[in-house]
Motif scaffolding. Structure first.
Motif, PDB file in Angstrom:
ATOM      1  N   LYS A   1       0.831  -1.201   0.000  1.00 19.18           N
ATOM      2  CA  LYS A   1       0.000   0.000   0.000  1.00 19.18           C
ATOM      3  C   LYS A   1       0.872   1.261   0.000  1.00 19.18           C
ATOM      4  O   LYS A   1       1.709   1.461   0.885  1.00 19.18           O
ATOM      5  CB  LYS A   1      -0.901  -0.007   1.240  1.00 19.18           C
ATOM      6  N   GLY A   2       0.697   2.089  -1.005  1.00 18.16           N
ATOM      7  CA  GLY A   2       1.445   3.342  -1.081  1.00 18.16           C
ATOM      8  C   GLY A   2       2.891   3.209  -1.513  1.00 18.16           C
ATOM      9  O   GLY A   2       3.636   4.188  -1.494  1.00 18.16           O
ATOM     10  N   VAL A   3       3.309   2.011  -1.900  1.00 14.15           N
ATOM     11  CA  VAL A   3       4.697   1.776  -2.299  1.00 14.15           C
ATOM     12  C   VAL A   3       4.851   2.050  -3.794  1.00 14.15           C
ATOM     13  O   VAL A   3       3.990   1.680  -4.595  1.00 14.15           O
ATOM     14  CB  VAL A   3       5.127   0.323  -1.983  1.00 14.15           C
ATOM     15  N   GLU A   4       5.957   2.702  -4.165  1.00 17.08           N
ATOM     16  CA  GLU A   4       6.219   2.956  -5.579  1.00 17.08           C
ATOM     17  C   GLU A   4       6.251   1.642  -6.356  1.00 17.08           C
ATOM     18  O   GLU A   4       6.771   0.637  -5.870  1.00 17.08           O
ATOM     19  CB  GLU A   4       7.557   3.674  -5.746  1.00 17.08           C
TER      20      GLU A   4
ATOM     21  N   ASP B   1      19.070   1.440   1.366  1.00 17.55           N
ATOM     22  CA  ASP B   1      17.640   1.108   1.349  1.00 17.55           C
ATOM     23  C   ASP B   1      16.896   1.864   2.436  1.00 17.55           C
ATOM     24  O   ASP B   1      15.782   2.347   2.226  1.00 17.55           O
ATOM     25  CB  ASP B   1      17.441  -0.404   1.527  1.00 17.55           C
ATOM     26  N   PHE B   2      17.508   1.957   3.616  1.00 18.85           N
ATOM     27  CA  PHE B   2      16.856   2.660   4.722  1.00 18.85           C
ATOM     28  C   PHE B   2      16.686   4.149   4.425  1.00 18.85           C
ATOM     29  O   PHE B   2      15.846   4.815   5.040  1.00 18.85           O
ATOM     30  CB  PHE B   2      17.637   2.456   6.018  1.00 18.85           C
ATOM     31  N   GLU B   3      17.461   4.672   3.490  1.00 15.63           N
ATOM     32  CA  GLU B   3      17.311   6.074   3.091  1.00 15.63           C
ATOM     33  C   GLU B   3      16.181   6.254   2.081  1.00 15.63           C
ATOM     34  O   GLU B   3      15.766   7.385   1.816  1.00 15.63           O
ATOM     35  CB  GLU B   3      18.629   6.575   2.466  1.00 15.63           C
ATOM     36  N   ASN B   4      15.694   5.152   1.529  1.00 15.49           N
ATOM     37  CA  ASN B   4      14.689   5.190   0.466  1.00 15.49           C
ATOM     38  C   ASN B   4      13.280   5.166   1.064  1.00 15.49           C
ATOM     39  O   ASN B   4      12.913   4.212   1.752  1.00 15.49           O
ATOM     40  CB  ASN B   4      14.895   3.987  -0.457  1.00 15.49           C
ATOM     41  N   PRO B   5      12.449   6.184   0.810  1.00 18.63           N
ATOM     42  CA  PRO B   5      11.078   6.205   1.346  1.00 18.63           C
ATOM     43  C   PRO B   5      10.262   4.984   0.941  1.00 18.63           C
ATOM     44  O   PRO B   5       9.413   4.527   1.717  1.00 18.63           O
ATOM     45  CB  PRO B   5      10.482   7.491   0.765  1.00 18.63           C
ATOM     46  N   ALA B   6      10.500   4.443  -0.273  1.00 13.04           N
ATOM     47  CA  ALA B   6       9.746   3.262  -0.715  1.00 13.04           C
ATOM     48  C   ALA B   6      10.046   2.067   0.175  1.00 13.04           C
ATOM     49  O   ALA B   6       9.139   1.304   0.544  1.00 13.04           O
ATOM     50  CB  ALA B   6      10.079   2.937  -2.172  1.00 13.04           C
ATOM     51  N   PHE B   7      11.319   1.897   0.557  1.00  9.76           N
ATOM     52  CA  PHE B   7      11.696   0.791   1.444  1.00  9.76           C
ATOM     53  C   PHE B   7      11.087   0.987   2.825  1.00  9.76           C
ATOM     54  O   PHE B   7      10.501   0.059   3.393  1.00  9.76           O
ATOM     55  CB  PHE B   7      13.223   0.697   1.543  1.00  9.76           C
ATOM     56  N   ARG B   8      11.228   2.180   3.377  1.00 13.14           N
ATOM     57  CA  ARG B   8      10.673   2.438   4.704  1.00 13.14           C
ATOM     58  C   ARG B   8       9.166   2.233   4.707  1.00 13.14           C
ATOM     59  O   ARG B   8       8.600   1.700   5.660  1.00 13.14           O
ATOM     60  CB  ARG B   8      11.023   3.848   5.174  1.00 13.14           C
ATOM     61  N   ARG B   9       8.525   2.628   3.615  1.00 10.96           N
ATOM     62  CA  ARG B   9       7.075   2.493   3.537  1.00 10.96           C
ATOM     63  C   ARG B   9       6.656   1.035   3.606  1.00 10.96           C
ATOM     64  O   ARG B   9       5.783   0.660   4.390  1.00 10.96           O
ATOM     65  CB  ARG B   9       6.563   3.132   2.242  1.00 10.96           C
TER      66      ARG B   9
ATOM     67  N   ILE C   1       5.236  -4.387   9.052  1.00 10.03           N
ATOM     68  CA  ILE C   1       5.097  -4.472  10.509  1.00 10.03           C
ATOM     69  C   ILE C   1       3.619  -4.488  10.897  1.00 10.03           C
ATOM     70  O   ILE C   1       3.185  -5.318  11.712  1.00 10.03           O
ATOM     71  CB  ILE C   1       5.846  -3.302  11.183  1.00 10.03           C
ATOM     72  N   PHE C   2       2.836  -3.588  10.325  1.00  3.73           N
ATOM     73  CA  PHE C   2       1.399  -3.570  10.625  1.00  3.73           C
ATOM     74  C   PHE C   2       0.742  -4.867  10.172  1.00  3.73           C
ATOM     75  O   PHE C   2      -0.105  -5.427  10.878  1.00  3.73           O
ATOM     76  CB  PHE C   2       0.737  -2.358   9.958  1.00  3.73           C
TER      77      PHE C   2
ATOM     78  N   ARG D   1      -2.682  -5.761  11.941  1.00  2.00           N
ATOM     79  CA  ARG D   1      -3.317  -4.462  12.126  1.00  2.00           C
ATOM     80  C   ARG D   1      -3.488  -3.784  10.769  1.00  2.00           C
ATOM     81  O   ARG D   1      -2.762  -4.072   9.829  1.00  2.00           O
ATOM     82  CB  ARG D   1      -2.477  -3.565  13.039  1.00  2.00           C
ATOM     83  N   SER D   2      -4.435  -2.878  10.697  1.00  2.00           N
ATOM     84  CA  SER D   2      -4.675  -2.162   9.454  1.00  2.00           C
ATOM     85  C   SER D   2      -3.466  -1.304   9.099  1.00  2.00           C
ATOM     86  O   SER D   2      -2.932  -0.588   9.955  1.00  2.00           O
ATOM     87  CB  SER D   2      -5.917  -1.266   9.574  1.00  2.00           C
ATOM     88  N   VAL D   3      -3.056  -1.377   7.858  1.00  4.89           N
ATOM     89  CA  VAL D   3      -1.927  -0.580   7.392  1.00  4.89           C
ATOM     90  C   VAL D   3      -2.356   0.883   7.318  1.00  4.89           C
ATOM     91  O   VAL D   3      -3.433   1.191   6.792  1.00  4.89           O
ATOM     92  CB  VAL D   3      -1.456  -1.074   6.005  1.00  4.89           C
ATOM     93  N   PRO D   4      -1.556   1.812   7.850  1.00  4.01           N
ATOM     94  CA  PRO D   4      -1.952   3.223   7.840  1.00  4.01           C
ATOM     95  C   PRO D   4      -1.993   3.802   6.435  1.00  4.01           C
ATOM     96  O   PRO D   4      -1.316   3.323   5.526  1.00  4.01           O
ATOM     97  CB  PRO D   4      -0.862   3.898   8.688  1.00  4.01           C
ATOM     98  N   GLU D   5      -2.789   4.855   6.276  1.00  2.00           N
ATOM     99  CA  GLU D   5      -2.892   5.509   4.969  1.00  2.00           C
ATOM    100  C   GLU D   5      -1.580   6.167   4.572  1.00  2.00           C
ATOM    101  O   GLU D   5      -1.179   6.161   3.423  1.00  2.00           O
ATOM    102  CB  GLU D   5      -4.018   6.569   5.006  1.00  2.00           C
ATOM    103  N   THR D   6      -0.932   6.786   5.537  1.00  5.19           N
ATOM    104  CA  THR D   6       0.337   7.460   5.286  1.00  5.19           C
ATOM    105  C   THR D   6       1.360   7.031   6.322  1.00  5.19           C
ATOM    106  O   THR D   6       1.018   6.523   7.400  1.00  5.19           O
ATOM    107  CB  THR D   6       0.201   8.990   5.337  1.00  5.19           C
TER     108      THR D   6
END
Length: 253
Positions: free
Chosen positions: A163-166, A222-230, A236-237, A242-247
């Motif tokens: 969800k929300g990943v490039e 990778d940890f610097e990349n928003p797509a990876f962190r997202r 984790i969720f 648990r429901s994945v957050p919108e943002t």
């Protein structure tokens, strides 16, 4: 006799009410996540503590960070006894049986796991780990001089972890060789380099009924990349059911 029955009913009602209170308190309690660093190739002793702070700041998780000593030792694994999720970034350790037993106990209890990069070859004294627990098939990697492009598997595009990943991004490190995966694994991301077959980069699996997620990403870049962190936050969720957050990244760390 009627008085006894009434008292018994009252006691049972109080008992179930108490259970509901405890259950509600448990639900309100922030999940406890144990992040474990046990490798020296990809600076997880630097990236995981920063990611721990990121999770606490943005999502209110209760996080514990554990780190390998210079020997074959990870102090503090008793924290797994009360963990809701373990995130493992370990490489080729011969962990003492007592400590390995704590990890086995955690997994045997049916609790979820996330494995990062070298977690596929985490333990020299648990060779079945990769296939049985992670649902993987690690057997070396391409040169780190070859840039890998990571793409979402079209059939998995609606998975909560994505969800929300490039749809496409560049990996920070070398592409791991993991094909073929066992049928029990569901691939979410594939990576490719020029003139080579694509390789699975992230997938889900199940062990003892628990949710398992693994990705061969985890390089410091990778940890610097928003797509990876997202997608790691999403994982984790998902692992915690648990429901994945919108943002994500609601606050700066």
């Amino acid at each position: 006799m009627k008085q006894f029955n009434f008292s018994l009913v009252g006691l049972l009602a109080l008992f179930f009410f108490a259970i509901q209170i405890v259950s509600a308190a448990e639900s309100a309690r922030p999940p406890k996540i144990v992040l474990i660093s046990g490798e020296y190739e990809y600076k997880s002793a630097e990236t995981l503590p920063v990611f721990k702070q990121f999770l606490e700041t943005n999502y209110g998780f209760n996080c514990v960070y554990l780190e390998r000593t210079r020997g074959e030792d990870i102090p503090g694994l008793d924290a797994l006894d009360k963990a809701d999720l373990a995130v493992l970034f370990v490489r080729r350790m011969t962990l003492p049986e007592a400590q390995l037993g704590k990890i086995r106990k955690y997994l045997d209890s049916g609790k979820p796991l996330i494995g990062l990069r070298t977690a596929s070859h985490a333990f020299e004294n648990w060779k079945e780990w990769d296939r049985d627990v992670l649902g993987g098939n690690y057997h070396n990697h391409h040169s780190d001089k070859l840039v890998a492009t990571v793409r979402i598997v079209p059939e998995a595009a609606d998975h909560p972890i994505l969800k929300g990943v490039e749809r496409e991004f560049v990996a920070g490190g070398s592409l791991y060789l993991n094909s073929p995966l066992p049928p029990s694994s569901t691939v979410l991301l594939m990576g490719s380099i020029t003139d080579q077959p694509p390789e699975p980069v992230a997938w889900t699996h199940s062990y003892r009924g628990a949710r398992v997620f693994y990705t061969s990403l985890g390089h410091p870049k990778d940890f610097e990349n928003p797509a990876f962190r997202r997608f790691l936050v999403n994982a984790i969720f998902w692992a915690l059911n648990r429901s994945v957050p919108e943002t994500t990244e609601k606050k700066s760390n």
